[in-house]
Design a protein around this motif. Structure first.
Motif, PDB file in Angstrom:
ATOM      1  N   ASN A  70       0.836  -1.196   0.000  1.00 53.83           N
ATOM      2  CA  ASN A  70       0.000   0.000   0.000  1.00 53.83           C
ATOM      3  C   ASN A  70       0.874   1.251   0.000  1.00 53.83           C
ATOM      4  O   ASN A  70       1.594   1.501   0.956  1.00 53.83           O
ATOM      5  CB  ASN A  70      -0.924  -0.008   1.219  1.00 53.83           C
ATOM      6  CG  ASN A  70      -1.885   1.165   1.209  1.00 53.83           C
ATOM      7  OD1 ASN A  70      -2.188   1.727   0.167  1.00 53.83           O
ATOM      8  ND2 ASN A  70      -2.353   1.536   2.378  1.00 53.83           N
ATOM      9  N   GLU A  73      -2.256   7.477  -1.995  1.00 52.58           N
ATOM     10  CA  GLU A  73      -2.228   8.518  -3.021  1.00 52.58           C
ATOM     11  C   GLU A  73      -1.508   9.747  -2.493  1.00 52.58           C
ATOM     12  O   GLU A  73      -1.584  10.072  -1.311  1.00 52.58           O
ATOM     13  CB  GLU A  73      -3.650   8.893  -3.440  1.00 52.58           C
ATOM     14  CG  GLU A  73      -4.343   7.812  -4.230  1.00 52.58           C
ATOM     15  CD  GLU A  73      -5.716   8.257  -4.720  1.00 52.58           C
ATOM     16  OE1 GLU A  73      -6.260   9.252  -4.200  1.00 52.58           O
ATOM     17  OE2 GLU A  73      -6.232   7.603  -5.631  1.00 52.58           O
ATOM     18  N   HIS A  82      -1.912   7.791  -8.602  1.00 55.26           N
ATOM     19  CA  HIS A  82      -1.811   6.350  -8.781  1.00 55.26           C
ATOM     20  C   HIS A  82      -2.855   5.597  -7.961  1.00 55.26           C
ATOM     21  O   HIS A  82      -3.450   6.140  -7.032  1.00 55.26           O
ATOM     22  CB  HIS A  82      -0.408   5.875  -8.393  1.00 55.26           C
ATOM     23  CG  HIS A  82      -0.104   6.086  -6.946  1.00 55.26           C
ATOM     24  ND1 HIS A  82       0.348   7.279  -6.441  1.00 55.26           N
ATOM     25  CD2 HIS A  82      -0.199   5.256  -5.883  1.00 55.26           C
ATOM     26  CE1 HIS A  82       0.516   7.167  -5.144  1.00 55.26           C
ATOM     27  NE2 HIS A  82       0.192   5.946  -4.775  1.00 55.26           N
ATOM     28  N   GLU A  83      -3.015   4.321  -8.286  1.00 54.28           N
ATOM     29  CA  GLU A  83      -3.881   3.429  -7.515  1.00 54.28           C
ATOM     30  C   GLU A  83      -3.069   2.890  -6.334  1.00 54.28           C
ATOM     31  O   GLU A  83      -1.964   2.380  -6.521  1.00 54.28           O
ATOM     32  CB  GLU A  83      -4.328   2.276  -8.415  1.00 54.28           C
ATOM     33  CG  GLU A  83      -5.365   1.385  -7.811  1.00 54.28           C
ATOM     34  CD  GLU A  83      -5.743   0.250  -8.762  1.00 54.28           C
ATOM     35  OE1 GLU A  83      -5.973  -0.851  -8.239  1.00 54.28           O
ATOM     36  OE2 GLU A  83      -5.782   0.475  -9.975  1.00 54.28           O
ATOM     37  N   LYS A  85      -3.102   0.244  -4.171  1.00 59.80           N
ATOM     38  CA  LYS A  85      -2.750  -1.161  -3.928  1.00 59.80           C
ATOM     39  C   LYS A  85      -2.463  -1.938  -5.203  1.00 59.80           C
ATOM     40  O   LYS A  85      -2.618  -3.149  -5.239  1.00 59.80           O
ATOM     41  CB  LYS A  85      -3.863  -1.850  -3.147  1.00 59.80           C
ATOM     42  CG  LYS A  85      -3.874  -1.471  -1.694  1.00 59.80           C
ATOM     43  CD  LYS A  85      -4.429  -2.585  -0.870  1.00 59.80           C
ATOM     44  CE  LYS A  85      -4.105  -2.341   0.571  1.00 59.80           C
ATOM     45  NZ  LYS A  85      -4.077  -3.532   1.350  1.00 59.80           N
ATOM     46  N   ARG A  86      -2.016  -1.269  -6.243  1.00 59.86           N
ATOM     47  CA  ARG A  86      -1.759  -1.979  -7.500  1.00 59.86           C
ATOM     48  C   ARG A  86      -0.518  -2.861  -7.378  1.00 59.86           C
ATOM     49  O   ARG A  86       0.384  -2.577  -6.574  1.00 59.86           O
ATOM     50  CB  ARG A  86      -1.608  -0.976  -8.639  1.00 59.86           C
ATOM     51  CG  ARG A  86      -0.310  -0.210  -8.617  1.00 59.86           C
ATOM     52  CD  ARG A  86      -0.197   0.733  -9.798  1.00 59.86           C
ATOM     53  NE  ARG A  86       1.094   1.392  -9.791  1.00 59.86           N
ATOM     54  CZ  ARG A  86       2.191   0.889 -10.351  1.00 59.86           C
ATOM     55  NH1 ARG A  86       2.132  -0.262 -10.971  1.00 59.86           N
ATOM     56  NH2 ARG A  86       3.329   1.541 -10.298  1.00 59.86           N
TER      57      ARG A  86
END
Length: 160
Positions: A70, A73, A82-83, A85-86
């Motif tokens: 995690n 942002e 960005h996202e 938890k990507r």
């Protein structure tokens, strides 16, 4: 003649640390991996935000991916943020990826991230460990050992 011990990675600023990993897993070998990040992710990490507490790494299609980490942002980011938890790609040599893939497939080991840090050149790195899960008895043994070392320190301080 004994082989020289490899020196530890040069960590300038540690951003996130998985302290629970050393208790839950028996660490076998440690690797330093680069990490592919977007601009706002780097800014969030430089502010000291980020967590790898429940994350792990996996080998998919001859590449290593950091899953479930995690990085929140960036507060001053815009619509290009960005996202959080990507999955993020880790950069390792092909030889290291093959070694990790073999150990995970054959020996039932796990890839655990130990920390995210910035090195001397300002690049974000992940300290990745090849580890085997401990059972309850091993964890009790680790706790006993830690308490005994603490007690030894107290005794030496009092009498030494």
């Amino acid at each position: 003649m004994a082989r020289p011990r490899p020196e530890a990675f040069k960590k300038v600023k540690t951003v996130a640390e998985n302290r629970r990993a050393r208790f839950d897993y028996a660490i076998d070998e440690v690797f330093e991996a680069g990490i592919v990040l977007q601009g706002t992710e780097v800014k969030s990490l430089r502010f000291g935000e980020g967590s790898i507490a429940e994350s792990y790494a996996e080998v998919r299609d001859e590449q290593v991916w950091l899953v479930n980490s995690n990085i929140p942002e960036f507060s001053h980011g815009n619509r290009f943020n960005h996202e959080p938890k990507r999955p993020r790609k880790l950069l390792l040599h092909d030889r290291e990826i093959a070694k990790l893939h073999g150990a995970v497939a054959r020996k039932g080991m796990t890839l655990v991230p130990l920390s995210i840090y910035f090195n001397g050149q300002g690049r974000a790195k992940v300290e990745l460990a090849l580890a085997k899960g401990k059972n309850a008895a091993d964890k009790r043994e680790t706790t006993k050992e830690r308490e005994w070392k603490r007690e030894q320190g107290r005794l030496l301080k009092e009498h030494g």
